[in-house]
Write a protein that holds these residues in place. Sequence first.
Motif, PDB file in Angstrom:
ATOM      1  N   GLU A   1       0.835  -1.208   0.000  1.00  0.00           N
ATOM      2  CA  GLU A   1       0.000   0.000   0.000  1.00  0.00           C
ATOM      3  C   GLU A   1       0.870   1.258   0.000  1.00  0.00           C
ATOM      4  O   GLU A   1       0.590   2.223  -0.711  1.00  0.00           O
ATOM      5  N   LEU A   2       1.935   1.210   0.779  1.00  0.00           N
ATOM      6  CA  LEU A   2       2.806   2.382   0.846  1.00  0.00           C
ATOM      7  C   LEU A   2       3.441   2.654  -0.523  1.00  0.00           C
ATOM      8  O   LEU A   2       3.527   3.807  -0.964  1.00  0.00           O
ATOM      9  N   GLN A   3       3.856   1.584  -1.187  1.00  0.00           N
ATOM     10  CA  GLN A   3       4.470   1.773  -2.504  1.00  0.00           C
ATOM     11  C   GLN A   3       3.474   2.394  -3.480  1.00  0.00           C
ATOM     12  O   GLN A   3       3.813   3.273  -4.268  1.00  0.00           O
ATOM     13  N   LEU A   4       2.215   1.959  -3.386  1.00  0.00           N
ATOM     14  CA  LEU A   4       1.190   2.508  -4.256  1.00  0.00           C
ATOM     15  C   LEU A   4       1.009   4.017  -4.003  1.00  0.00           C
ATOM     16  O   LEU A   4       0.944   4.818  -4.933  1.00  0.00           O
ATOM     17  N   VAL A   5       0.959   4.373  -2.722  1.00  0.00           N
ATOM     18  CA  VAL A   5       0.795   5.781  -2.374  1.00  0.00           C
ATOM     19  C   VAL A   5       1.999   6.598  -2.856  1.00  0.00           C
ATOM     20  O   VAL A   5       1.852   7.706  -3.380  1.00  0.00           O
ATOM     21  N   LYS A   6       3.178   6.039  -2.723  1.00  0.00           N
ATOM     22  CA  LYS A   6       4.379   6.742  -3.191  1.00  0.00           C
ATOM     23  C   LYS A   6       4.295   7.000  -4.699  1.00  0.00           C
ATOM     24  O   LYS A   6       4.583   8.101  -5.168  1.00  0.00           O
ATOM     25  N   ASN A   7       3.916   5.965  -5.436  1.00  0.00           N
ATOM     26  CA  ASN A   7       3.810   6.136  -6.886  1.00  0.00           C
ATOM     27  C   ASN A   7       2.748   7.159  -7.257  1.00  0.00           C
ATOM     28  O   ASN A   7       2.924   7.971  -8.164  1.00  0.00           O
ATOM     29  N   HIS A   8       1.649   7.076  -6.543  1.00  0.00           N
ATOM     30  CA  HIS A   8       0.570   8.031  -6.785  1.00  0.00           C
ATOM     31  C   HIS A   8       1.049   9.465  -6.530  1.00  0.00           C
ATOM     32  O   HIS A   8       0.821  10.369  -7.340  1.00  0.00           O
ATOM     33  N   LEU A   9       1.738   9.672  -5.415  1.00  0.00           N
ATOM     34  CA  LEU A   9       2.207  11.021  -5.076  1.00  0.00           C
ATOM     35  C   LEU A   9       3.218  11.538  -6.099  1.00  0.00           C
ATOM     36  O   LEU A   9       3.179  12.713  -6.483  1.00  0.00           O
ATOM     37  N   LEU A  10       4.101  10.667  -6.554  1.00  0.00           N
ATOM     38  CA  LEU A  10       5.082  11.098  -7.556  1.00  0.00           C
ATOM     39  C   LEU A  10       4.387  11.445  -8.868  1.00  0.00           C
ATOM     40  O   LEU A  10       4.743  12.427  -9.521  1.00  0.00           O
ATOM     41  N   GLY A  11       3.392  10.640  -9.228  1.00  0.00           N
ATOM     42  CA  GLY A  11       2.627  10.932 -10.444  1.00  0.00           C
ATOM     43  C   GLY A  11       1.918  12.269 -10.336  1.00  0.00           C
ATOM     44  O   GLY A  11       1.892  13.067 -11.286  1.00  0.00           O
ATOM     45  N   GLN A  12       1.348  12.548  -9.169  1.00  0.00           N
ATOM     46  CA  GLN A  12       0.669  13.824  -8.951  1.00  0.00           C
ATOM     47  C   GLN A  12       1.643  14.996  -9.074  1.00  0.00           C
ATOM     48  O   GLN A  12       1.333  16.022  -9.665  1.00  0.00           O
ATOM     49  N   LEU A  13       2.817  14.813  -8.480  1.00  0.00           N
ATOM     50  CA  LEU A  13       3.802  15.892  -8.510  1.00  0.00           C
ATOM     51  C   LEU A  13       4.266  16.163  -9.948  1.00  0.00           C
ATOM     52  O   LEU A  13       4.434  17.318 -10.348  1.00  0.00           O
ATOM     53  N   LEU A  14       4.411  15.090 -10.701  1.00  0.00           N
ATOM     54  CA  LEU A  14       4.803  15.257 -12.107  1.00  0.00           C
ATOM     55  C   LEU A  14       3.727  16.052 -12.856  1.00  0.00           C
ATOM     56  O   LEU A  14       4.021  16.956 -13.633  1.00  0.00           O
ATOM     57  N   LYS A  15       2.476  15.703 -12.591  1.00  0.00           N
ATOM     58  CA  LYS A  15       1.370  16.406 -13.243  1.00  0.00           C
ATOM     59  C   LYS A  15       1.325  17.870 -12.802  1.00  0.00           C
ATOM     60  O   LYS A  15       1.077  18.776 -13.589  1.00  0.00           O
ATOM     61  N   MET A  16       1.596  18.088 -11.503  1.00  0.00           N
ATOM     62  CA  MET A  16       1.535  19.454 -10.975  1.00  0.00           C
ATOM     63  C   MET A  16       2.692  20.316 -11.449  1.00  0.00           C
ATOM     64  O   MET A  16       2.714  21.522 -11.201  1.00  0.00           O
ATOM     65  N   SER A  17       3.659  19.699 -12.106  1.00  0.00           N
ATOM     66  CA  SER A  17       4.789  20.497 -12.604  1.00  0.00           C
ATOM     67  C   SER A  17       4.780  20.547 -14.130  1.00  0.00           C
ATOM     68  O   SER A  17       5.792  20.811 -14.755  1.00  0.00           O
ATOM     69  N   ASP A  18       3.604  20.286 -14.723  1.00  0.00           N
ATOM     70  CA  ASP A  18       3.503  20.233 -16.178  1.00  0.00           C
ATOM     71  C   ASP A  18       3.246  21.622 -16.762  1.00  0.00           C
ATOM     72  O   ASP A  18       2.125  22.114 -16.751  1.00  0.00           O
ATOM     73  N   GLY A  19       4.289  22.256 -17.252  1.00  0.00           N
ATOM     74  CA  GLY A  19       4.117  23.540 -17.939  1.00  0.00           C
ATOM     75  C   GLY A  19       4.411  24.735 -17.054  1.00  0.00           C
ATOM     76  O   GLY A  19       4.454  24.642 -15.834  1.00  0.00           O
ATOM     77  N   PRO A  20       4.613  25.890 -17.672  1.00  0.00           N
ATOM     78  CA  PRO A  20       5.046  27.089 -16.937  1.00  0.00           C
ATOM     79  C   PRO A  20       4.016  27.587 -15.906  1.00  0.00           C
ATOM     80  O   PRO A  20       4.396  28.082 -14.841  1.00  0.00           O
ATOM     81  N   TYR A  21       2.733  27.457 -16.201  1.00  0.00           N
ATOM     82  CA  TYR A  21       1.731  27.913 -15.226  1.00  0.00           C
ATOM     83  C   TYR A  21       1.773  27.041 -13.981  1.00  0.00           C
ATOM     84  O   TYR A  21       1.738  27.537 -12.857  1.00  0.00           O
TER      85      TYR A  21
END
Lengths: 412, 417
Positions: B344-364
């Motif tokens: 479960e922890l690994q899943l949450v880690k992957n989810h959080l990293l995916g979110q962070l990648l999405k949140m850093s998509d583009g200059p805005y």
Amino acid sequence: MIEFDKYKLDNGLTVILHYDATTPMAVVNTLYDVGARDENEDKTGFAHLFEHLMFGGSVNVEDFDKELQKAGGESNAFTSNDLTNYYEIIPANNIETALWLESDRMLSLAFTEKSLEVQRNVVIEEFKQRYLNQPYGDVWLELRPLAYEKHPYKWATIGKDIAHIENAVMQDVKDFFKKYYCPANAILCISGNFDSEKIEGLIEKYYGSIPGGIKPARLLPFEPEQKNFRERIIDRDVPADAFYYAFKMSERKNIGYYLGDFLSDAIGKDQSSLLNISLKKEQGLVSEINAFITGSHDHGLFLITGKLSEGIDFKTLDEALWEKLNEIKKIGFSERKLNSLKNKLSTAKAFQEQGLLNRSISLSLFELLGDANGINEEIEIYNQIENKDILHFAQSTLLKENCSLLKINKSK
Amino acid sequence: MNRRNAPKTRKIGAISFIAPEILQLNNQAKLLWMADVPNETARIDLYFDAGLRQGKNAVVSITSSMLLSGTKEIGSTEIHSKLDDLGAFFDIGLSHEGVMVSLYALKKNMLEAFKILFESIQNANFPEQEFNEIQAEKIQNFKINMTRVSVLAQRSFQQHIYHKSPYAELSEEIDLETTRRSDLINFHHEHYKKGVFKIAIVGALQEQQIAAIKALVTPHCITNELSFHTAFCNKAGSFHIEKKDAVQTAIRIGRTLFNKKHDDFLDISILSTVLGDYFGSRLMKNIREDKGYTYGIGTAIAETGGSGYFLIGSEVGSEHLKATLIEIKKEMNLLQSEKISQEELQLVKNHLLGQLLKMSDGPYAMMDLFLSVESYQMTSDFYNAYIQRIHDVNPEVLMEIAQKYLNWDEMSVISAG
């Protein structure tokens, strides 16, 4: 300009590829050509209930979300009267996981009783949260059957009665899936930073072997032309009187859609719109007034909605509103106003297209309407609009006999 | 191909966080500029130290709604029409910490639109008629909002979470009614004339345009350091607000915590995700996907300038209120008593990293990420530390954090319905 490629698999699945090297993400968007308008009148709310069931496990994958989250992805979906749309947003290097998951639930669902039972309850809570437990929340449940007599737009996506959801059984679910959830009835749009060399092979790998099915023919009851003004008044325990004028307008593919969208912006989108200036600011009759269109694929609605100021009655508003509408039908708008609306549309479009998910959904929607490239053509359509077009639209749409009016009386 | 086997997933590689250029406007206020935008769009966020903590809620809120309602020279309709001509649009956000006015336009129109916007705000004179109109509108909206269980619960939650502090103030209808135009004029004079503390620009504008914006704004910047209330302590216990005939009951549960300056911030954020901040979270799995009590339930860590809090929010079928509270308590206890599994922890880690990648998509997105650390005098290093922490965090740590911060008895438990 949004670049894309488009082709069909042998089983009939339409595929759109939109490559963007500037993003680290990818979006897998899947649109099924089925919405609440395709439901049976005694089993409404089904397209939407089904959307929930799509997350309840597929034939080879027990837990859709878990597998997606492991790959750093997320997913959601929405249902309208016209269509059902699913998407995954995922780090681009894990795009294969999204294809695996989305293709497996196109192949077949797990159809577990547990999932059906739970999602029935979840949807009932959604019904309460959005429609029953909000001030003015049930407006669309009342307005649709007033404006539409025959066409299935007369019920809302959530359904016209909670009992329809409560009574849904597994056989209904299986039949629905079999009829509508097949490659021939779907559009798959993949966008983002995928590997261009490999993407077509991956799509073939996961989707190529799914039996194509037959695109269901859509034979909907035709909504007869409205000839008489309709009015319905309901009492609700709300603090302000509210009004909803609904005018029938053209289908989505008609130029009328663009004219209706444009005119609704001009009269009721923001503070500088005509009705805001005249009825709110100058005359003080309303505390808010808005105009918008439903944008439905079949005959849509042009709406003018708002709330009365304290101490103002419906009759006063009605007279003032028709005076303004008649004025629009006579003179339309100045060149300056038309240009500023066009400028705002251009800005809004430029911002919308920043988002990868927006682009993905738009490409799919336009493809459903006939051609994904519509996404690149709509601004030009708006830019061509002239005052005479608006006059023509207003004269043929904003007519009393074409109007259904819902009034909500506040509790005293 | 065996469809039962998941494709291999790959780790999310390094994310390079791009910081905006930072120009000092005076000794306190800053201009942030993200110039590398590959299209025609631009956005300017203008921050005023004129948030709810600076005055009576009703006054602060009406003032922020009237920033573009007219000056001595030009009326509200003309201001809006001028912005329309340029295809520009704006929105105004209000919090305890400040007022943010965001302006959106194509870059070719941005400077001109910004001048109209900024001068209108600076010279706002709150015309009588506009004031009466907005006051009536606010009163009506207030009445409508007070019929929503979510609003009733949120208001009570705010009082309990900010217990006995200035942030606990709620505005009532009478406060909106008794607000006078002169109150707005005074508040505007105090908090807008020299109230800009930050301006954030995204867009490929020209250097001289940035210089022009800088010159326009600098005389109106704050000169004293921002200060925020820090000493909050929530009032624990259960509180119910009765609303007759409500078919759903709103729930808000939470406690005072801290903001991202605190050492435990990253760990509690990760723990909050496990409990309720993604679709597969424990609360969603239990309350929605197993029991069907709700359409949605979630957790959040909210931050203020000097503090922060933990929150669980949901609307549940009224008949399920009791059962839901029991399950929430059970889930919190479980995090305190049992270590989370590696899977479960690994899943949450992957989810959080995916979110962070999405949140850093583009200059805005990059600008927004930067703004949310800059407010705390931090830099993009925060996100690199976050990634490192996501990799390093282990089940033992999360259990300790749960024992430290997720005690049911320390929570304010609010229900309305």
